[in-house]
Design a protein around this motif. Sequence first.
Motif, short mmCIF file in Angstrom:
data_model
loop_
_atom_site.label_atom_id
_atom_site.label_comp_id
_atom_site.label_asym_id
_atom_site.label_seq_id
_atom_site.Cartn_x
_atom_site.Cartn_y
_atom_site.Cartn_z
N LEU A 1 54.64 28.91 -28.57
CA LEU A 1 54.22 29.85 -29.32
C LEU A 1 53.55 29.25 -30.45
CD1 LEU A 1 53.62 32.79 -30.13
CD2 LEU A 1 55.88 32.84 -31.45
N PHE A 2 54.23 28.05 -31.27
CA PHE A 2 53.37 27.49 -32.41
C PHE A 2 53.25 26.03 -32.01
CE2 PHE A 2 56.27 30.94 -34.26
CZ PHE A 2 55.33 31.63 -34.60
N SER A 3 52.74 25.72 -30.71
CA SER A 3 52.74 24.45 -30.29
C SER A 3 51.77 23.57 -30.98
CB SER A 3 51.83 24.52 -28.67
OG SER A 3 50.80 25.26 -28.82
N ASN A 4 50.62 24.00 -31.66
CA ASN A 4 50.03 23.08 -32.51
C ASN A 4 49.85 23.57 -33.85
OD1 ASN A 4 48.08 21.53 -30.26
ND2 ASN A 4 47.73 23.71 -29.69
N LEU A 5 50.69 24.16 -34.31
CA LEU A 5 50.97 24.80 -35.90
C LEU A 5 51.36 23.42 -36.69
CD1 LEU A 5 50.51 27.28 -37.48
CD2 LEU A 5 52.99 27.74 -37.51
N THR A 6 50.66 23.21 -37.71
CA THR A 6 51.06 22.09 -38.70
C THR A 6 51.25 22.46 -40.11
OG1 THR A 6 48.52 21.51 -39.29
CG2 THR A 6 49.60 20.43 -37.22
N ASN A 7 50.79 23.49 -40.41
CA ASN A 7 51.11 24.10 -41.77
C ASN A 7 51.12 25.37 -41.99
OD1 ASN A 7 50.20 21.32 -43.95
ND2 ASN A 7 48.84 21.31 -42.37
N VAL A 8 52.21 25.68 -42.72
CA VAL A 8 52.27 27.27 -43.08
C VAL A 8 52.65 27.41 -44.51
CG1 VAL A 8 54.02 29.13 -42.61
CG2 VAL A 8 53.61 27.54 -40.79
N ARG A 9 51.81 28.43 -44.93
CA ARG A 9 52.10 28.63 -46.52
C ARG A 9 52.33 30.23 -46.51
NH1 ARG A 9 48.16 24.53 -46.59
NH2 ARG A 9 46.15 26.34 -46.12
N MET A 10 53.50 30.36 -47.24
CA MET A 10 53.88 31.85 -47.31
C MET A 10 54.00 32.27 -48.98
SD MET A 10 57.29 33.71 -46.21
CE MET A 10 57.04 33.62 -44.51
N LYS A 11 53.04 33.24 -49.38
CA LYS A 11 53.23 33.41 -50.81
C LYS A 11 53.71 35.04 -50.96
CE LYS A 11 49.65 33.99 -54.61
NZ LYS A 11 48.28 34.07 -54.89
N ASP B 1 55.45 25.70 -46.75
CA ASP B 1 55.28 25.90 -48.17
C ASP B 1 55.82 27.47 -48.59
OD1 ASP B 1 55.01 25.26 -51.15
OD2 ASP B 1 53.34 26.45 -51.03
N VAL B 2 56.74 27.74 -49.10
CA VAL B 2 57.15 29.13 -49.73
C VAL B 2 57.06 29.17 -51.01
CG1 VAL B 2 58.76 31.03 -49.68
CG2 VAL B 2 58.75 29.35 -47.68
N CYS B 3 55.96 30.20 -51.55
CA CYS B 3 55.99 30.57 -53.13
C CYS B 3 56.73 31.77 -53.16
CB CYS B 3 54.45 30.37 -53.28
SG CYS B 3 54.13 30.93 -55.07
N LEU B 4 57.67 31.84 -54.03
CA LEU B 4 58.42 33.17 -54.23
C LEU B 4 57.82 33.98 -55.26
CD1 LEU B 4 62.01 31.51 -54.75
CD2 LEU B 4 60.94 32.33 -52.66
N SER B 5 58.07 35.49 -54.89
CA SER B 5 57.25 36.41 -55.76
C SER B 5 58.36 36.27 -57.23
CB SER B 5 57.35 37.84 -55.24
OG SER B 5 57.32 38.91 -56.13
N ARG B 6 57.65 36.85 -58.25
CA ARG B 6 58.53 37.21 -59.56
C ARG B 6 59.69 38.16 -59.32
NH1 ARG B 6 53.78 38.79 -63.61
NH2 ARG B 6 53.25 39.82 -61.55
N ASN C 1 58.23 19.22 -43.58
CA ASN C 1 58.95 19.57 -45.17
C ASN C 1 58.79 20.80 -45.64
OD1 ASN C 1 59.39 18.63 -47.63
ND2 ASN C 1 57.30 18.33 -48.36
N VAL C 2 59.86 21.08 -45.96
CA VAL C 2 59.90 22.61 -46.50
C VAL C 2 60.22 22.54 -47.97
CG1 VAL C 2 61.15 24.93 -46.53
CG2 VAL C 2 60.86 23.48 -44.43
N THR C 3 59.17 23.05 -48.61
CA THR C 3 59.11 23.26 -50.18
C THR C 3 59.31 25.01 -50.66
OG1 THR C 3 56.91 23.36 -50.17
CG2 THR C 3 57.83 21.28 -50.42
N ILE C 4 60.07 25.30 -51.58
CA ILE C 4 60.34 26.62 -51.89
C ILE C 4 60.29 26.60 -53.50
CG2 ILE C 4 61.77 28.69 -52.10
CD1 ILE C 4 63.21 27.84 -49.59
N ARG C 5 59.35 27.50 -54.09
CA ARG C 5 58.96 27.29 -55.51
C ARG C 5 58.65 28.68 -56.09
NH1 ARG C 5 53.30 27.35 -55.50
NH2 ARG C 5 52.30 26.81 -53.74
N HIS C 6 58.70 28.87 -57.34
CA HIS C 6 58.29 30.22 -57.92
C HIS C 6 56.85 30.13 -58.32
CE1 HIS C 6 61.85 32.30 -58.67
NE2 HIS C 6 62.37 31.02 -58.91
N ASN C 7 56.08 31.01 -58.08
CA ASN C 7 54.80 31.01 -58.44
C ASN C 7 54.49 30.62 -59.81
OD1 ASN C 7 52.00 31.51 -58.36
ND2 ASN C 7 52.20 33.94 -58.08
#
Length: 399
Positions: A328-338, A364-369, A393-399
Motif C-alpha cells: 500500500l505505501f511501497s514508495n512512501l518516504t515522508n509523512v507529516r501529520m499536523k 513527523d507528528v505535530c500535536l494540537s494544543r 525516524n518518528v518525531t512527535i512535538r507540540h506545535n
Amino acid sequence: MAATASSRRRSRDTATASPLESLPPAMLDEILSRLPIRDAARTSVLSRAWRRRWETVPYRFLDWPIGTPADAIDHVLAQCTQPVHEFRHPHVPVPDFGRSDHWLLRLAAVGVRSISVEFEWSNIIGIDEEAVTFPRIHMLHSCIFSCRQIATLDLVGCHIPAPPPCFVRLPSLTTLTLSRVGFPQGVKGLEALISSSPSLRTLQLEELSIPAVQVDGGRVYEQWVINAPNLQRLHIISMYYYGWHFSGLPFLEFTWNNALEGLPPSFENLKCLSLQTQLSFPASIFNILCVVRNAPKLEVLEIELMVYVNTLVEVGIDFLYGQCADDLFSNLTNVRMKGAICERNEMLFIELVLSKARQLEAFDVCLSRDCSRSVEDALAAVAQYGRASPGANVTIRHN
C-alpha cells in the motif's frame, strides 16, 4: 538672496542628474522599466527633467503598493504600449472597483502575462432594521477572457462572469488561482475557463462561491468537470463538495485537498498528497487509503487533522489491516501529520503506516494544543509499533 538660492538648487539638480543624463535615453528607460513602480516614482525628485519621466516608461512589472491612487495607475497604463509582464495589486478598494475594469481592458489590449489582484471584501448593512450584512463583491469585466497572452491569473474576492460567446481559449495560461471567487451565472463558466486552458499546470481553488440549483424541491450543486490534461498541481480548499469531477489527470504530481469527493479513480504520477481531513470516522480513514491505493508513486503524505465534531467512531485494527495490501505505501518516504490529539483512530493510522511503509524515512507528528497526551507518552506508545522500515525516524512535538 532668492536668486542665489535658486542658482544653488539648479546646480544641485544638474549635479545629481548629469551622470544619468549622459546615458542614452533608451538605456535610461530600460533601467527604469526594471525598477519596482514605487522606486521608479521616487526618481521624480532627482531633478525637474526627471519629475515626470517615470510616467512615460514602458514598465514590465507593475506591482502597486496598498493605497496607490487610482489616478496614478490610470496614467501609467495609459502610457503602456509594450506588453506588461506582471500587474499586481494587493488591495483594490470599493471606490476603485469601476476603475479596475478600465485597467483590465488596457492590460488585455497590451498583452499582459500575469495578473494578481485582490478586491476589498466590504459589507453593506441590510435594511428594515435587520442586523444583516451582505458582502459587496465586484463583478470582473468580461475582457478577462480576452487576455490571450496571460500565463498566471490570481484573483481574490470577486465574481467572474460567464465567458462571452466569442471566447475560444486562453492558450498560454499555466497557473490559475481563485480564492473567494464566485460564479453567480453558473459553475459552467469555471468549467469553460479551465477546459479552455490547455497549458494549465497549476490549479488552486479556495472557498469558491458556487450557486445551487433547484431540483425536485431541493437545492443541489450542478455537476461539472475539471478537464485539465496537463495539470500537475491541484489545490482545493472547500467546506462543501461543489459537484466537481475530473476528466483524467495523467500528469498530476501534487494535490492538496480537504474534500475527497469527486477525485479521479487513479493518480498514476502523484508524488505528493496533502489533505485536510479528520480521522474520527472510519469512512475518513478509508477515503485516504482509497486515494493512496490508487497512487502507486506516492512519496510524501501530509495530513492536517481538523476537529469538526467531538464524536469518535473507533475503527477496529483487524478490519483496518484487512483493507490494506502489503504494498500500500511501497514508495512512501515522508509523512507529516499536523493537529493530532492522539485519539485511538489517529494512533491506529500511525501504526498502520509504520507497519506497511518499507521505504519510510521520516514520520513527523505535530500535536494540537487540545492534545491531553504528553509527547513522552505518545512516543512511548509509538515505540511499541512494528516498523517495516528500520531506519524510519518518528518525531512527535507540540506545535
